[in-house]
Design a protein around this motif. Structure first.
Motif, PDB file in Angstrom:
ATOM      1  N   VAL A 183       5.858 -14.186  -5.641  1.00  0.00           N
ATOM      2  CA  VAL A 183       4.625 -13.452  -5.897  1.00  0.00           C
ATOM      3  C   VAL A 183       4.826 -12.526  -7.090  1.00  0.00           C
ATOM      4  CG1 VAL A 183       3.783 -13.546  -3.520  1.00  0.00           C
ATOM      5  CG2 VAL A 183       5.219 -11.638  -4.231  1.00  0.00           C
ATOM      6  N   THR A 184       3.812 -12.450  -7.944  1.00  0.00           N
ATOM      7  CA  THR A 184       3.847 -11.578  -9.107  1.00  0.00           C
ATOM      8  C   THR A 184       2.962 -10.362  -8.856  1.00  0.00           C
ATOM      9  OG1 THR A 184       1.962 -12.657 -10.153  1.00  0.00           O
ATOM     10  CG2 THR A 184       4.157 -13.591 -10.589  1.00  0.00           C
ATOM     11  N   ILE A 185       3.023  -9.392  -9.744  1.00  0.00           N
ATOM     12  CA  ILE A 185       2.133  -8.238  -9.651  1.00  0.00           C
ATOM     13  C   ILE A 185       0.678  -8.690  -9.654  1.00  0.00           C
ATOM     14  CG2 ILE A 185       1.276  -6.230 -10.923  1.00  0.00           C
ATOM     15  CD1 ILE A 185       3.766  -5.561  -9.473  1.00  0.00           C
ATOM     16  N   GLU A 186       0.376  -9.700 -10.480  1.00  0.00           N
ATOM     17  CA  GLU A 186      -0.999 -10.219 -10.546  1.00  0.00           C
ATOM     18  C   GLU A 186      -1.417 -10.817  -9.208  1.00  0.00           C
ATOM     19  OE1 GLU A 186       0.543  -9.536 -14.424  1.00  0.00           O
ATOM     20  OE2 GLU A 186       1.363 -10.795 -12.816  1.00  0.00           O
ATOM     21  N   ASP A 187      -0.507 -11.521  -8.546  1.00  0.00           N
ATOM     22  CA  ASP A 187      -0.813 -12.067  -7.209  1.00  0.00           C
ATOM     23  C   ASP A 187      -1.107 -10.939  -6.228  1.00  0.00           C
ATOM     24  OD1 ASP A 187      -0.353 -14.743  -7.990  1.00  0.00           O
ATOM     25  OD2 ASP A 187       1.809 -14.511  -7.649  1.00  0.00           O
ATOM     26  N   LEU A 188      -0.309  -9.860  -6.306  1.00  0.00           N
ATOM     27  CA  LEU A 188      -0.472  -8.755  -5.369  1.00  0.00           C
ATOM     28  C   LEU A 188      -1.754  -7.972  -5.629  1.00  0.00           C
ATOM     29  CD1 LEU A 188       3.232  -7.481  -5.322  1.00  0.00           C
ATOM     30  CD2 LEU A 188       2.060  -8.779  -3.528  1.00  0.00           C
ATOM     31  N   GLU A 189      -2.265  -8.044  -6.842  1.00  0.00           N
ATOM     32  CA  GLU A 189      -3.521  -7.360  -7.153  1.00  0.00           C
ATOM     33  C   GLU A 189      -4.726  -8.093  -6.596  1.00  0.00           C
ATOM     34  OE1 GLU A 189      -2.499  -5.032 -11.345  1.00  0.00           O
ATOM     35  OE2 GLU A 189      -3.160  -7.129 -11.398  1.00  0.00           O
ATOM     36  N   ARG A 190      -4.529  -9.349  -6.206  1.00  0.00           N
ATOM     37  CA  ARG A 190      -5.665 -10.152  -5.736  1.00  0.00           C
ATOM     38  C   ARG A 190      -5.836 -10.123  -4.219  1.00  0.00           C
ATOM     39  NH1 ARG A 190      -4.131 -13.552 -10.275  1.00  0.00           N
ATOM     40  NH2 ARG A 190      -2.594 -14.670  -9.019  1.00  0.00           N
ATOM     41  N   SER A 200       4.979   7.670   3.817  1.00  0.00           N
ATOM     42  CA  SER A 200       6.313   7.080   3.900  1.00  0.00           C
ATOM     43  C   SER A 200       6.870   6.722   2.526  1.00  0.00           C
ATOM     44  CB  SER A 200       6.277   5.824   4.774  1.00  0.00           C
ATOM     45  OG  SER A 200       5.546   4.787   4.122  1.00  0.00           O
ATOM     46  N   SER A 201       8.190   6.649   2.428  1.00  0.00           N
ATOM     47  CA  SER A 201       8.840   6.215   1.197  1.00  0.00           C
ATOM     48  C   SER A 201       8.503   4.773   0.846  1.00  0.00           C
ATOM     49  CB  SER A 201      10.364   6.385   1.321  1.00  0.00           C
ATOM     50  OG  SER A 201      10.714   7.743   1.403  1.00  0.00           O
ATOM     51  N   PRO A 202       8.511   3.813   1.808  1.00  0.00           N
ATOM     52  CA  PRO A 202       8.154   2.441   1.451  1.00  0.00           C
ATOM     53  C   PRO A 202       6.761   2.331   0.826  1.00  0.00           C
ATOM     54  CG  PRO A 202       9.238   2.470   3.577  1.00  0.00           C
ATOM     55  CD  PRO A 202       9.004   3.904   3.204  1.00  0.00           C
ATOM     56  N   GLN A 203       5.801   3.099   1.331  1.00  0.00           N
ATOM     57  CA  GLN A 203       4.465   3.050   0.760  1.00  0.00           C
ATOM     58  C   GLN A 203       4.477   3.568  -0.680  1.00  0.00           C
ATOM     59  OE1 GLN A 203       2.021   5.299  -0.215  1.00  0.00           O
ATOM     60  NE2 GLN A 203       0.068   4.309   0.226  1.00  0.00           N
ATOM     61  N   ALA A 204       5.229   4.630  -0.928  1.00  0.00           N
ATOM     62  CA  ALA A 204       5.329   5.178  -2.282  1.00  0.00           C
ATOM     63  C   ALA A 204       5.986   4.179  -3.227  1.00  0.00           C
ATOM     64  CB  ALA A 204       6.119   6.487  -2.253  1.00  0.00           C
ATOM     65  N   HIS A 205       6.989   3.450  -2.734  1.00  0.00           N
ATOM     66  CA  HIS A 205       7.651   2.453  -3.563  1.00  0.00           C
ATOM     67  C   HIS A 205       6.702   1.320  -3.928  1.00  0.00           C
ATOM     68  CE1 HIS A 205      11.615   3.877  -1.521  1.00  0.00           C
ATOM     69  NE2 HIS A 205      11.345   4.591  -2.602  1.00  0.00           N
ATOM     70  N   VAL A 206       5.876   0.898  -2.982  1.00  0.00           N
ATOM     71  CA  VAL A 206       4.907  -0.164  -3.265  1.00  0.00           C
ATOM     72  C   VAL A 206       3.906   0.308  -4.316  1.00  0.00           C
ATOM     73  CG1 VAL A 206       2.975  -1.490  -2.306  1.00  0.00           C
ATOM     74  CG2 VAL A 206       5.133  -1.343  -1.051  1.00  0.00           C
ATOM     75  N   ARG A 207       3.379   1.478  -4.156  1.00  0.00           N
ATOM     76  CA  ARG A 207       2.381   1.994  -5.105  1.00  0.00           C
ATOM     77  C   ARG A 207       2.959   2.167  -6.505  1.00  0.00           C
ATOM     78  NH1 ARG A 207      -2.557   3.061  -4.325  1.00  0.00           N
ATOM     79  NH2 ARG A 207      -3.454   3.155  -2.226  1.00  0.00           N
ATOM     80  N   SER A 208       4.235   2.498  -6.585  1.00  0.00           N
ATOM     81  CA  SER A 208       4.843   2.709  -7.895  1.00  0.00           C
ATOM     82  C   SER A 208       4.870   1.440  -8.734  1.00  0.00           C
ATOM     83  CB  SER A 208       6.267   3.254  -7.734  1.00  0.00           C
ATOM     84  OG  SER A 208       7.135   2.269  -7.200  1.00  0.00           O
ATOM     85  N   LEU A 209       4.796   0.282  -8.079  1.00  0.00           N
ATOM     86  CA  LEU A 209       4.801  -0.982  -8.814  1.00  0.00           C
ATOM     87  C   LEU A 209       3.550  -1.148  -9.670  1.00  0.00           C
ATOM     88  CD1 LEU A 209       6.013  -3.379  -5.963  1.00  0.00           C
ATOM     89  CD2 LEU A 209       7.390  -2.483  -7.850  1.00  0.00           C
ATOM     90  N   PHE A 210       2.478  -0.459  -9.282  1.00  0.00           N
ATOM     91  CA  PHE A 210       1.194  -0.660  -9.948  1.00  0.00           C
ATOM     92  C   PHE A 210       0.847   0.461 -10.929  1.00  0.00           C
ATOM     93  CE2 PHE A 210       1.115  -2.800  -5.857  1.00  0.00           C
ATOM     94  CZ  PHE A 210       0.626  -4.056  -6.188  1.00  0.00           C
ATOM     95  N   VAL A 211       1.803   1.371 -11.157  1.00  0.00           N
ATOM     96  CA  VAL A 211       1.544   2.465 -12.091  1.00  0.00           C
ATOM     97  C   VAL A 211       1.261   1.897 -13.485  1.00  0.00           C
ATOM     98  CG1 VAL A 211       2.551   4.461 -13.251  1.00  0.00           C
ATOM     99  CG2 VAL A 211       2.907   4.136 -10.808  1.00  0.00           C
ATOM    100  N   GLY A 212       0.167   2.351 -14.099  1.00  0.00           N
ATOM    101  CA  GLY A 212      -0.195   1.896 -15.435  1.00  0.00           C
ATOM    102  C   GLY A 212      -0.994   0.620 -15.472  1.00  0.00           C
ATOM    103  N   ARG A 213      -1.228   0.003 -14.311  1.00  0.00           N
ATOM    104  CA  ARG A 213      -2.028  -1.231 -14.272  1.00  0.00           C
ATOM    105  C   ARG A 213      -3.514  -0.883 -14.327  1.00  0.00           C
ATOM    106  NH1 ARG A 213       0.711  -5.825 -14.960  1.00  0.00           N
ATOM    107  NH2 ARG A 213      -0.905  -6.913 -13.739  1.00  0.00           N
ATOM    108  N   GLU A 214      -4.304  -1.788 -14.858  1.00  0.00           N
ATOM    109  CA  GLU A 214      -5.740  -1.535 -14.983  1.00  0.00           C
ATOM    110  C   GLU A 214      -6.446  -1.623 -13.639  1.00  0.00           C
ATOM    111  OE1 GLU A 214      -7.522  -4.033 -17.881  1.00  0.00           O
ATOM    112  OE2 GLU A 214      -6.321  -3.262 -19.556  1.00  0.00           O
ATOM    113  N   LEU A 215      -6.011  -2.567 -12.794  1.00  0.00           N
ATOM    114  CA  LEU A 215      -6.664  -2.747 -11.505  1.00  0.00           C
ATOM    115  C   LEU A 215      -6.053  -1.825 -10.454  1.00  0.00           C
ATOM    116  CD1 LEU A 215      -7.009  -6.645 -11.278  1.00  0.00           C
ATOM    117  CD2 LEU A 215      -8.791  -4.978 -11.796  1.00  0.00           C
ATOM    118  N   GLU A 216      -6.885  -1.262  -9.603  1.00  0.00           N
ATOM    119  CA  GLU A 216      -6.430  -0.441  -8.484  1.00  0.00           C
ATOM    120  C   GLU A 216      -6.033  -1.370  -7.333  1.00  0.00           C
ATOM    121  OE1 GLU A 216      -5.474   2.875  -6.200  1.00  0.00           O
ATOM    122  OE2 GLU A 216      -5.966   2.737  -8.337  1.00  0.00           O
ATOM    123  N   PRO A 217      -4.784  -1.368  -6.922  1.00  0.00           N
ATOM    124  CA  PRO A 217      -4.356  -2.288  -5.860  1.00  0.00           C
ATOM    125  C   PRO A 217      -4.956  -1.907  -4.509  1.00  0.00           C
ATOM    126  CG  PRO A 217      -2.630  -0.717  -6.328  1.00  0.00           C
ATOM    127  CD  PRO A 217      -3.701  -0.482  -7.364  1.00  0.00           C
TER     128      PRO A 217
END
Length: 311
Positions: A183-190, A200-217
């Protein structure tokens, strides 16, 4: 001087509430107020600043708390020295995140009962953030969780025992997984991304993957591991969880473990106060043993045993 009154002041200094202090010490709020007033009369000084809307101690109160902690520790050591052969006994309040419930909490309770039958475990299951608040207020004796505990940094007041590490991976139903198995970042955005609670820390780690992306995950956070497992099994989204939670479903190919953006593992530790009694120390020791045995039984792909750092 009544050491119960000193203990009351120490707890009050920690929780900053007469009501919470009463709950911790299993007393009425009126009794707590009377103990503090009696201590003030005996010492001839005000310990609590009653002019402030938020409960605060006076400078004298802060000084007395520091001395009271030393007196209570000496009292504890004196009592223990008179009965060194006595088996660990009493209630031990254990706080654990739900990830532990889904892995090795049951073996912990079983082994604890076999090894120390006079220890009575009282279990609280909650998020790491809430457990830390309760531990800080001395409502828990042993805290088993996965977030750093700031108060334990740079001090010898706490026994912090590394227990185990759960790798966190992307897990989904096969029909949501690309043919490549990655899975890519683009897949996860869909699709919705399922993970742990917002604090939680795991939630923060997941959100950090999308920093700077145009779409809100669409990151969906759940305090309940069971809810995440149910939703990922229903095909609602892709989960960022330790695969050990769904090991049997992965083996039956009902779910699929995907490659994708790397996520940090969940590092589980057990924390207690070094000044705690024999029952708490025994519980922490059994916790370390059970976690290590679980990791050995599962294998490193599912759970990894952690060792204490020397010194």
């Amino acid at each position: 001087m009544n050491t119960r009154f000193l203990e009351t002041l120490v707890v009050l200094a920690r929780v900053r509430s007469f009501r919470e202090t009463a709950q911790v010490l299993n007393a009425t709020q009126a009794a707590i107020s009377q103990r503090i007033a009696s201590l003030e009369d005996e010492l001839g000084t005000e310990l609590v600043d009653r002019s402030s809307r938020r409960l605060m101690l006076t400078p004298a109160g802060e000084q007395v708390v520091r001395q009271a902690e030393r007196i209570l520790q000496l009292e504890h050591e004196l009592v223990q020295s008179t009965r060194p052969e006595a088996p660990p006994a009493g209630r031990v309040r254990i706080g654990a995140i739900e990830s532990v419930v889904h892995t090795w909490l049951s073996p912990l309770i079983r082994v604890l009962a076999e090894r120390h039958p006079q220890v009575n475990p009282d279990i609280t299951v909650d998020t790491a953030r809430n457990l830390q608040d309760q531990f800080r207020q001395r409502k828990l004796d042993v805290m088993i969780q996965n977030d750093p505990y700031a108060e334990a940094v740079g001090t010898m007041d706490y026994d912090v025992a590394p227990l185990c590490e759960f790798p966190v991976r992307w897990v989904a139903r096969p029909d949501l997984v690309p043919a490549s198995g990655t899975v890519t970042i683009e897949d996860l955005e869909r699709v919705p991304v399922l993970t742990f609670s917002k604090t939680s820390s795991p939630q923060a780690h997941v959100r950090s993957l999308f920093v700077g992306r145009e779409l809100e995950p669409r990151v969906c956070s759940f305090p309940s591991v069971e809810s995440i497992i149910q939703l990922v099994g229903d095909g609602y989204g892709i989960a960022a969880i330790p695969p050990v939670f769904v090991r049997e479903r992965l083996e039956r190919r009902e779910l699929f473990q995907c490659d994708g953006p790397r996520l940090p593992s969940m590092v589980i530790t057990a924390i207690s106060e070094r000044s705690a009694g024999a029952a708490v120390r025994a519980t922490q020791a059994v916790t370390c043993e059970v976690a290590a045995q679980y990791c050995e039984r599962m294998g490193e792909d599912w759970a990894r045993k952690l060792e204490r750092t020397p010194g």
